[in-house]
Design a protein around this motif. Structure first.
Motif, PDB file in Angstrom:
ATOM      1  N   HIS A 127      -4.046  -3.678   2.251  1.00 14.61           N
ATOM      2  CA  HIS A 127      -2.580  -3.993   2.278  1.00 14.61           C
ATOM      3  C   HIS A 127      -1.565  -4.520   3.267  1.00 14.61           C
ATOM      4  O   HIS A 127      -0.370  -3.439   3.722  1.00 14.61           O
ATOM      5  CB  HIS A 127      -2.501  -2.492   1.487  1.00 14.61           C
ATOM      6  CG  HIS A 127      -2.802  -2.256   0.021  1.00 14.61           C
ATOM      7  ND1 HIS A 127      -2.362  -2.494  -0.989  1.00 14.61           N
ATOM      8  CD2 HIS A 127      -4.043  -1.369   0.172  1.00 14.61           C
ATOM      9  CE1 HIS A 127      -3.249  -2.551  -1.425  1.00 14.61           C
ATOM     10  NE2 HIS A 127      -3.935  -1.413  -1.521  1.00 14.61           N
ATOM     11  N   GLY A 148       2.821  -4.144   4.320  1.00 19.56           N
ATOM     12  CA  GLY A 148       1.946  -5.505   3.109  1.00 19.56           C
ATOM     13  C   GLY A 148       3.256  -6.026   2.526  1.00 19.56           C
ATOM     14  O   GLY A 148       2.753  -6.537   1.027  1.00 19.56           O
ATOM     15  N   GLY A 207       0.949  -1.058  -0.355  1.00 19.71           N
ATOM     16  CA  GLY A 207       0.003  -0.002   0.331  1.00 19.71           C
ATOM     17  C   GLY A 207       1.149   1.029   0.331  1.00 19.71           C
ATOM     18  O   GLY A 207       1.878   1.251   0.695  1.00 19.71           O
TER      19      GLY A 207
END
Length: 590
Positions: free
Chosen positions: A79, A583, A69
């Protein structure tokens, strides 16, 4: 197949005794029967599925270890991967639920818990969720990407999935890969679909309306090709459901298949439609069934007020809980239920006094070794597959490790495809699209033609071999990276990075377009030069049709020759400025 609560409890108790269910974590918190029981609340139940990609049978499916993200999406759902995802949602490690939602210990856990999904097993749960709540107060919504992704869908032009969703009882759907057939085929499929196909953001061009598209468009005055919304009265409430198809279809997929239709996000038009519905239709709730992708849904929810729930798809994010988004009109719940038939979302809404007062949500993993198959659906699936069984079941090679696709960058099955393109087509470099659909194969499992089709089966499968300059390669990578990492969600397309074979590179997702990609280096150690020409093989051209052999034939030829699906070198980029990004896990970082 109808099952009582007692029968469900007995079945899952047997699964626990057999060692399928764990003795700690998610299952330990509840009685066995509660795994697929949702306490009845509210007065409207919404069942949500999306992105099954024509997977009628149970499959293995590995969740990503990279789902970065950027911008406002940094550190937020969807994410999050691995431990970060489990901790965020309070999911016990080494549990059945942890296996459902994360990639952790995938091979071992998949061997223990078995396959997921399958329409016959999904049908059993859908029936149970309807009957336990009251079918008259329940809707089953499909977010699209249903008619594409398998060999049988390709052969039947999506009609196999129309039959399956009719048997499943889908009430409302929207689409994306549905539009990768030809216009006439799409319209025929929708005509055969028993539910309502909604899309408020697809319009006919003026030329098409002049040439006769008015014979099939929903509204000649507005130009809507399909019905934009529907009104449902359930549980004493009046609810609107709006369809939002994938807005970038004519960019991400061949526009030549659907020349007479236009697509976009159209959030100002969405606001006008929501306001109109609330004023003129006097509804108590507004729900959007969307194929925007979760980041775009979150952005839309912040900009468009008056939507109570967005049931989203496209980005294959299996999120255990909705994301609550504040906006000028209050708040909107945004949900995403993964892919491949792996999950069924169950949302009970309490709609009273003209608005949504509360909700209860459960995202149910569909474990096919726990849930029995519905007999009628199982028979339909057998009948659908019978004419193609020999083709689908051909054994090509043995998997030397877990073969998967899902993630922002190359998966192991992607690398097999890239290696096949280079080997069979005699190329230095290969490129493969960053599709998010595709099932997984366990180590030691036979790789069949069906597995290859699960990764490659689309309606523009031709390969190509062509010369490309190093500068062209960089331009391609930069363009795709911007589709993924642009901090403005409306400028993202929701796919993953183009997969590469024969070279590596460095990627900095936080840089602007033109500066994310550097240090492109061939496998032999030579730097890729901007003005030097290289022989490149790829497939799935969005513009004009390529003239090379079909991709699944190329991959099958490669695997038949190798006998073992083995990765000698995984061409994944080294990443910069992602060390603290939740993420990403188990991945090389600069």
């Amino acid at each position: 197949m109808s099952m009582s609560r007692r029968e469900f409890a007995r079945l899952l108790g047997m699964a626990g005794a057999a060692g399928v269910l764990p003795v700690s974590g998610f299952a330990a918190k509840k009685q066995p029967g509660d795994l697929y029981e949702v306490p009845k609340s509210g007065n409207v139940r919404l069942l949500h599925m999306t992105d099954c990609h024509a997977q009628l049978l149970p499959v293995y499916f590995r969740e990503p270890n990279v789902n970065l993200g950027v911008g406002s999406a940094f550190g937020k759902a969807p994410h999050l991967v691995g431990d970060k995802l489990l901790n965020h949602f309070g999911i016990a490690h080494n549990s059945l639920e942890a296996h459902a939602f994360s990639y952790l210990n995938f091979g071992e856990a998949a061997s223990k818990y078995g396959k997921v999904g399958g329409f016959a097993h999904l049908k059993t749960i859908v029936n149970r969720m309807r009957e336990s709540y009251g079918a008259e107060n329940t809707l089953l919504l499909d977010g699209g990407d249903t008619w594409q992704g398998s060999g049988t869908a390709f052969k039947t032009r999506g009609m196999d999935m129309v039959q399956a969703t009719n048997e499943l009882g889908v009430d409302i759907m929207t689409g994306h890969w549905e539009f990768t057939y030809h216009q006439e085929e799409i319209l025929n499929n929708i005509k055969a679909f028993n539910g309502e196909f909604l899309a408020n953001n697809i319009f006919a061009t003026e030329d098409a309306l002049f040439d006769g598209a008015d014979e099939y468009v929903f509204d000649e005055d507005t130009g809507h090709v399909f019905k934009p919304y529907t009104i449902k009265e359930m549980g004493g409430a009046r609810m609107a459901v709006i369809g939002q198809a994938f807005p970038r279809t004519k960019i991400a997929n061949p526009a030549r298949f659907i020349p007479d239709w236009t697509f976009d996000i159209y959030d100002s038009e969405m606001q006008e439609l929501v306001d109109q519905i609330r004023t003129e239709e006097k509804v108590d709730a507004v729900v959007v069934i969307s194929h925007n992708g979760m980041d775009v849904d979150i952005a839309m929810a912040s900009r468009v007020s008056g939507i109570d729930v967005i049931l989203g798809g496209h980005t294959h994010d299996g999120m255990p809980q909705p994301t609550t988004v504040k906006n000028n009109g209050g708040q909107t719940l945004v949900c995403n239920v993964g892919s491949n038939g792996k999950f069924l979302g169950v949302m009970d809404l309490d709609i009273r006094n003209g608005k949504v007062q509360g909700y209860n949500y459960r995202l149910m993993p569909v474990f096919s070794e726990i849930i029995p198959a519905d007999p009628a659906m199982a028979k339909l699936i057998t009948d659908i597959r019978a004419p193609y069984a020999d083709w689908l079941n051909e054994e090509l090679a043995v998997a030397d490790e877990v073969m998967f696709r899902r993630g922002n960058f190359n998966g192991t099955f992607d690398q097999v495809i890239c290696d096949a393109l280079m080997s069979v087509n005699n190329a230095q470099i290969s490129l493969s699209p960053g599709f998010r659909w595709g099932t997984s194969v366990l180590e030691g499992q036979k790789v069949t033609m069906e597995h290859v089709l699960d990764q490659t089966c689309l309606t523009y499968p031709e390969t190509y071999v062509r010369p490309m300059k190093g500068s062209d390669l960089k331009l391609i990578l930069e363009d795709v990276a911007d589709n993924i990492f642009n901090p403005e969600p409306y400028l993202q397309s929701g796919g993953d990075m183009v997969r590469v074979g024969g070279f590596d590179y460095i990627c900095d997702p936080l840089q602007p377009i033109g500066k994310r990609i550097s240090e492109m280096t061939l496998d032999n150690g030579e730097k890729i030069e901007a003005n030097k020409t290289y022989t490149v093989s790829g497939w799935a051209t969005v513009g004009s049709k390529s003239d090379g052999p079909i991709i699944w034939d190329v991959v099958a030829e490669y695997l038949r020759d190798k006998q073992v699906a083995r990765i000698e070198k995984l061409n994944t980029p080294v990443l910069k400025n992602v060390a603290d990004n939740p993420g990403i896990a188990d991945y090389p970082k600069a």
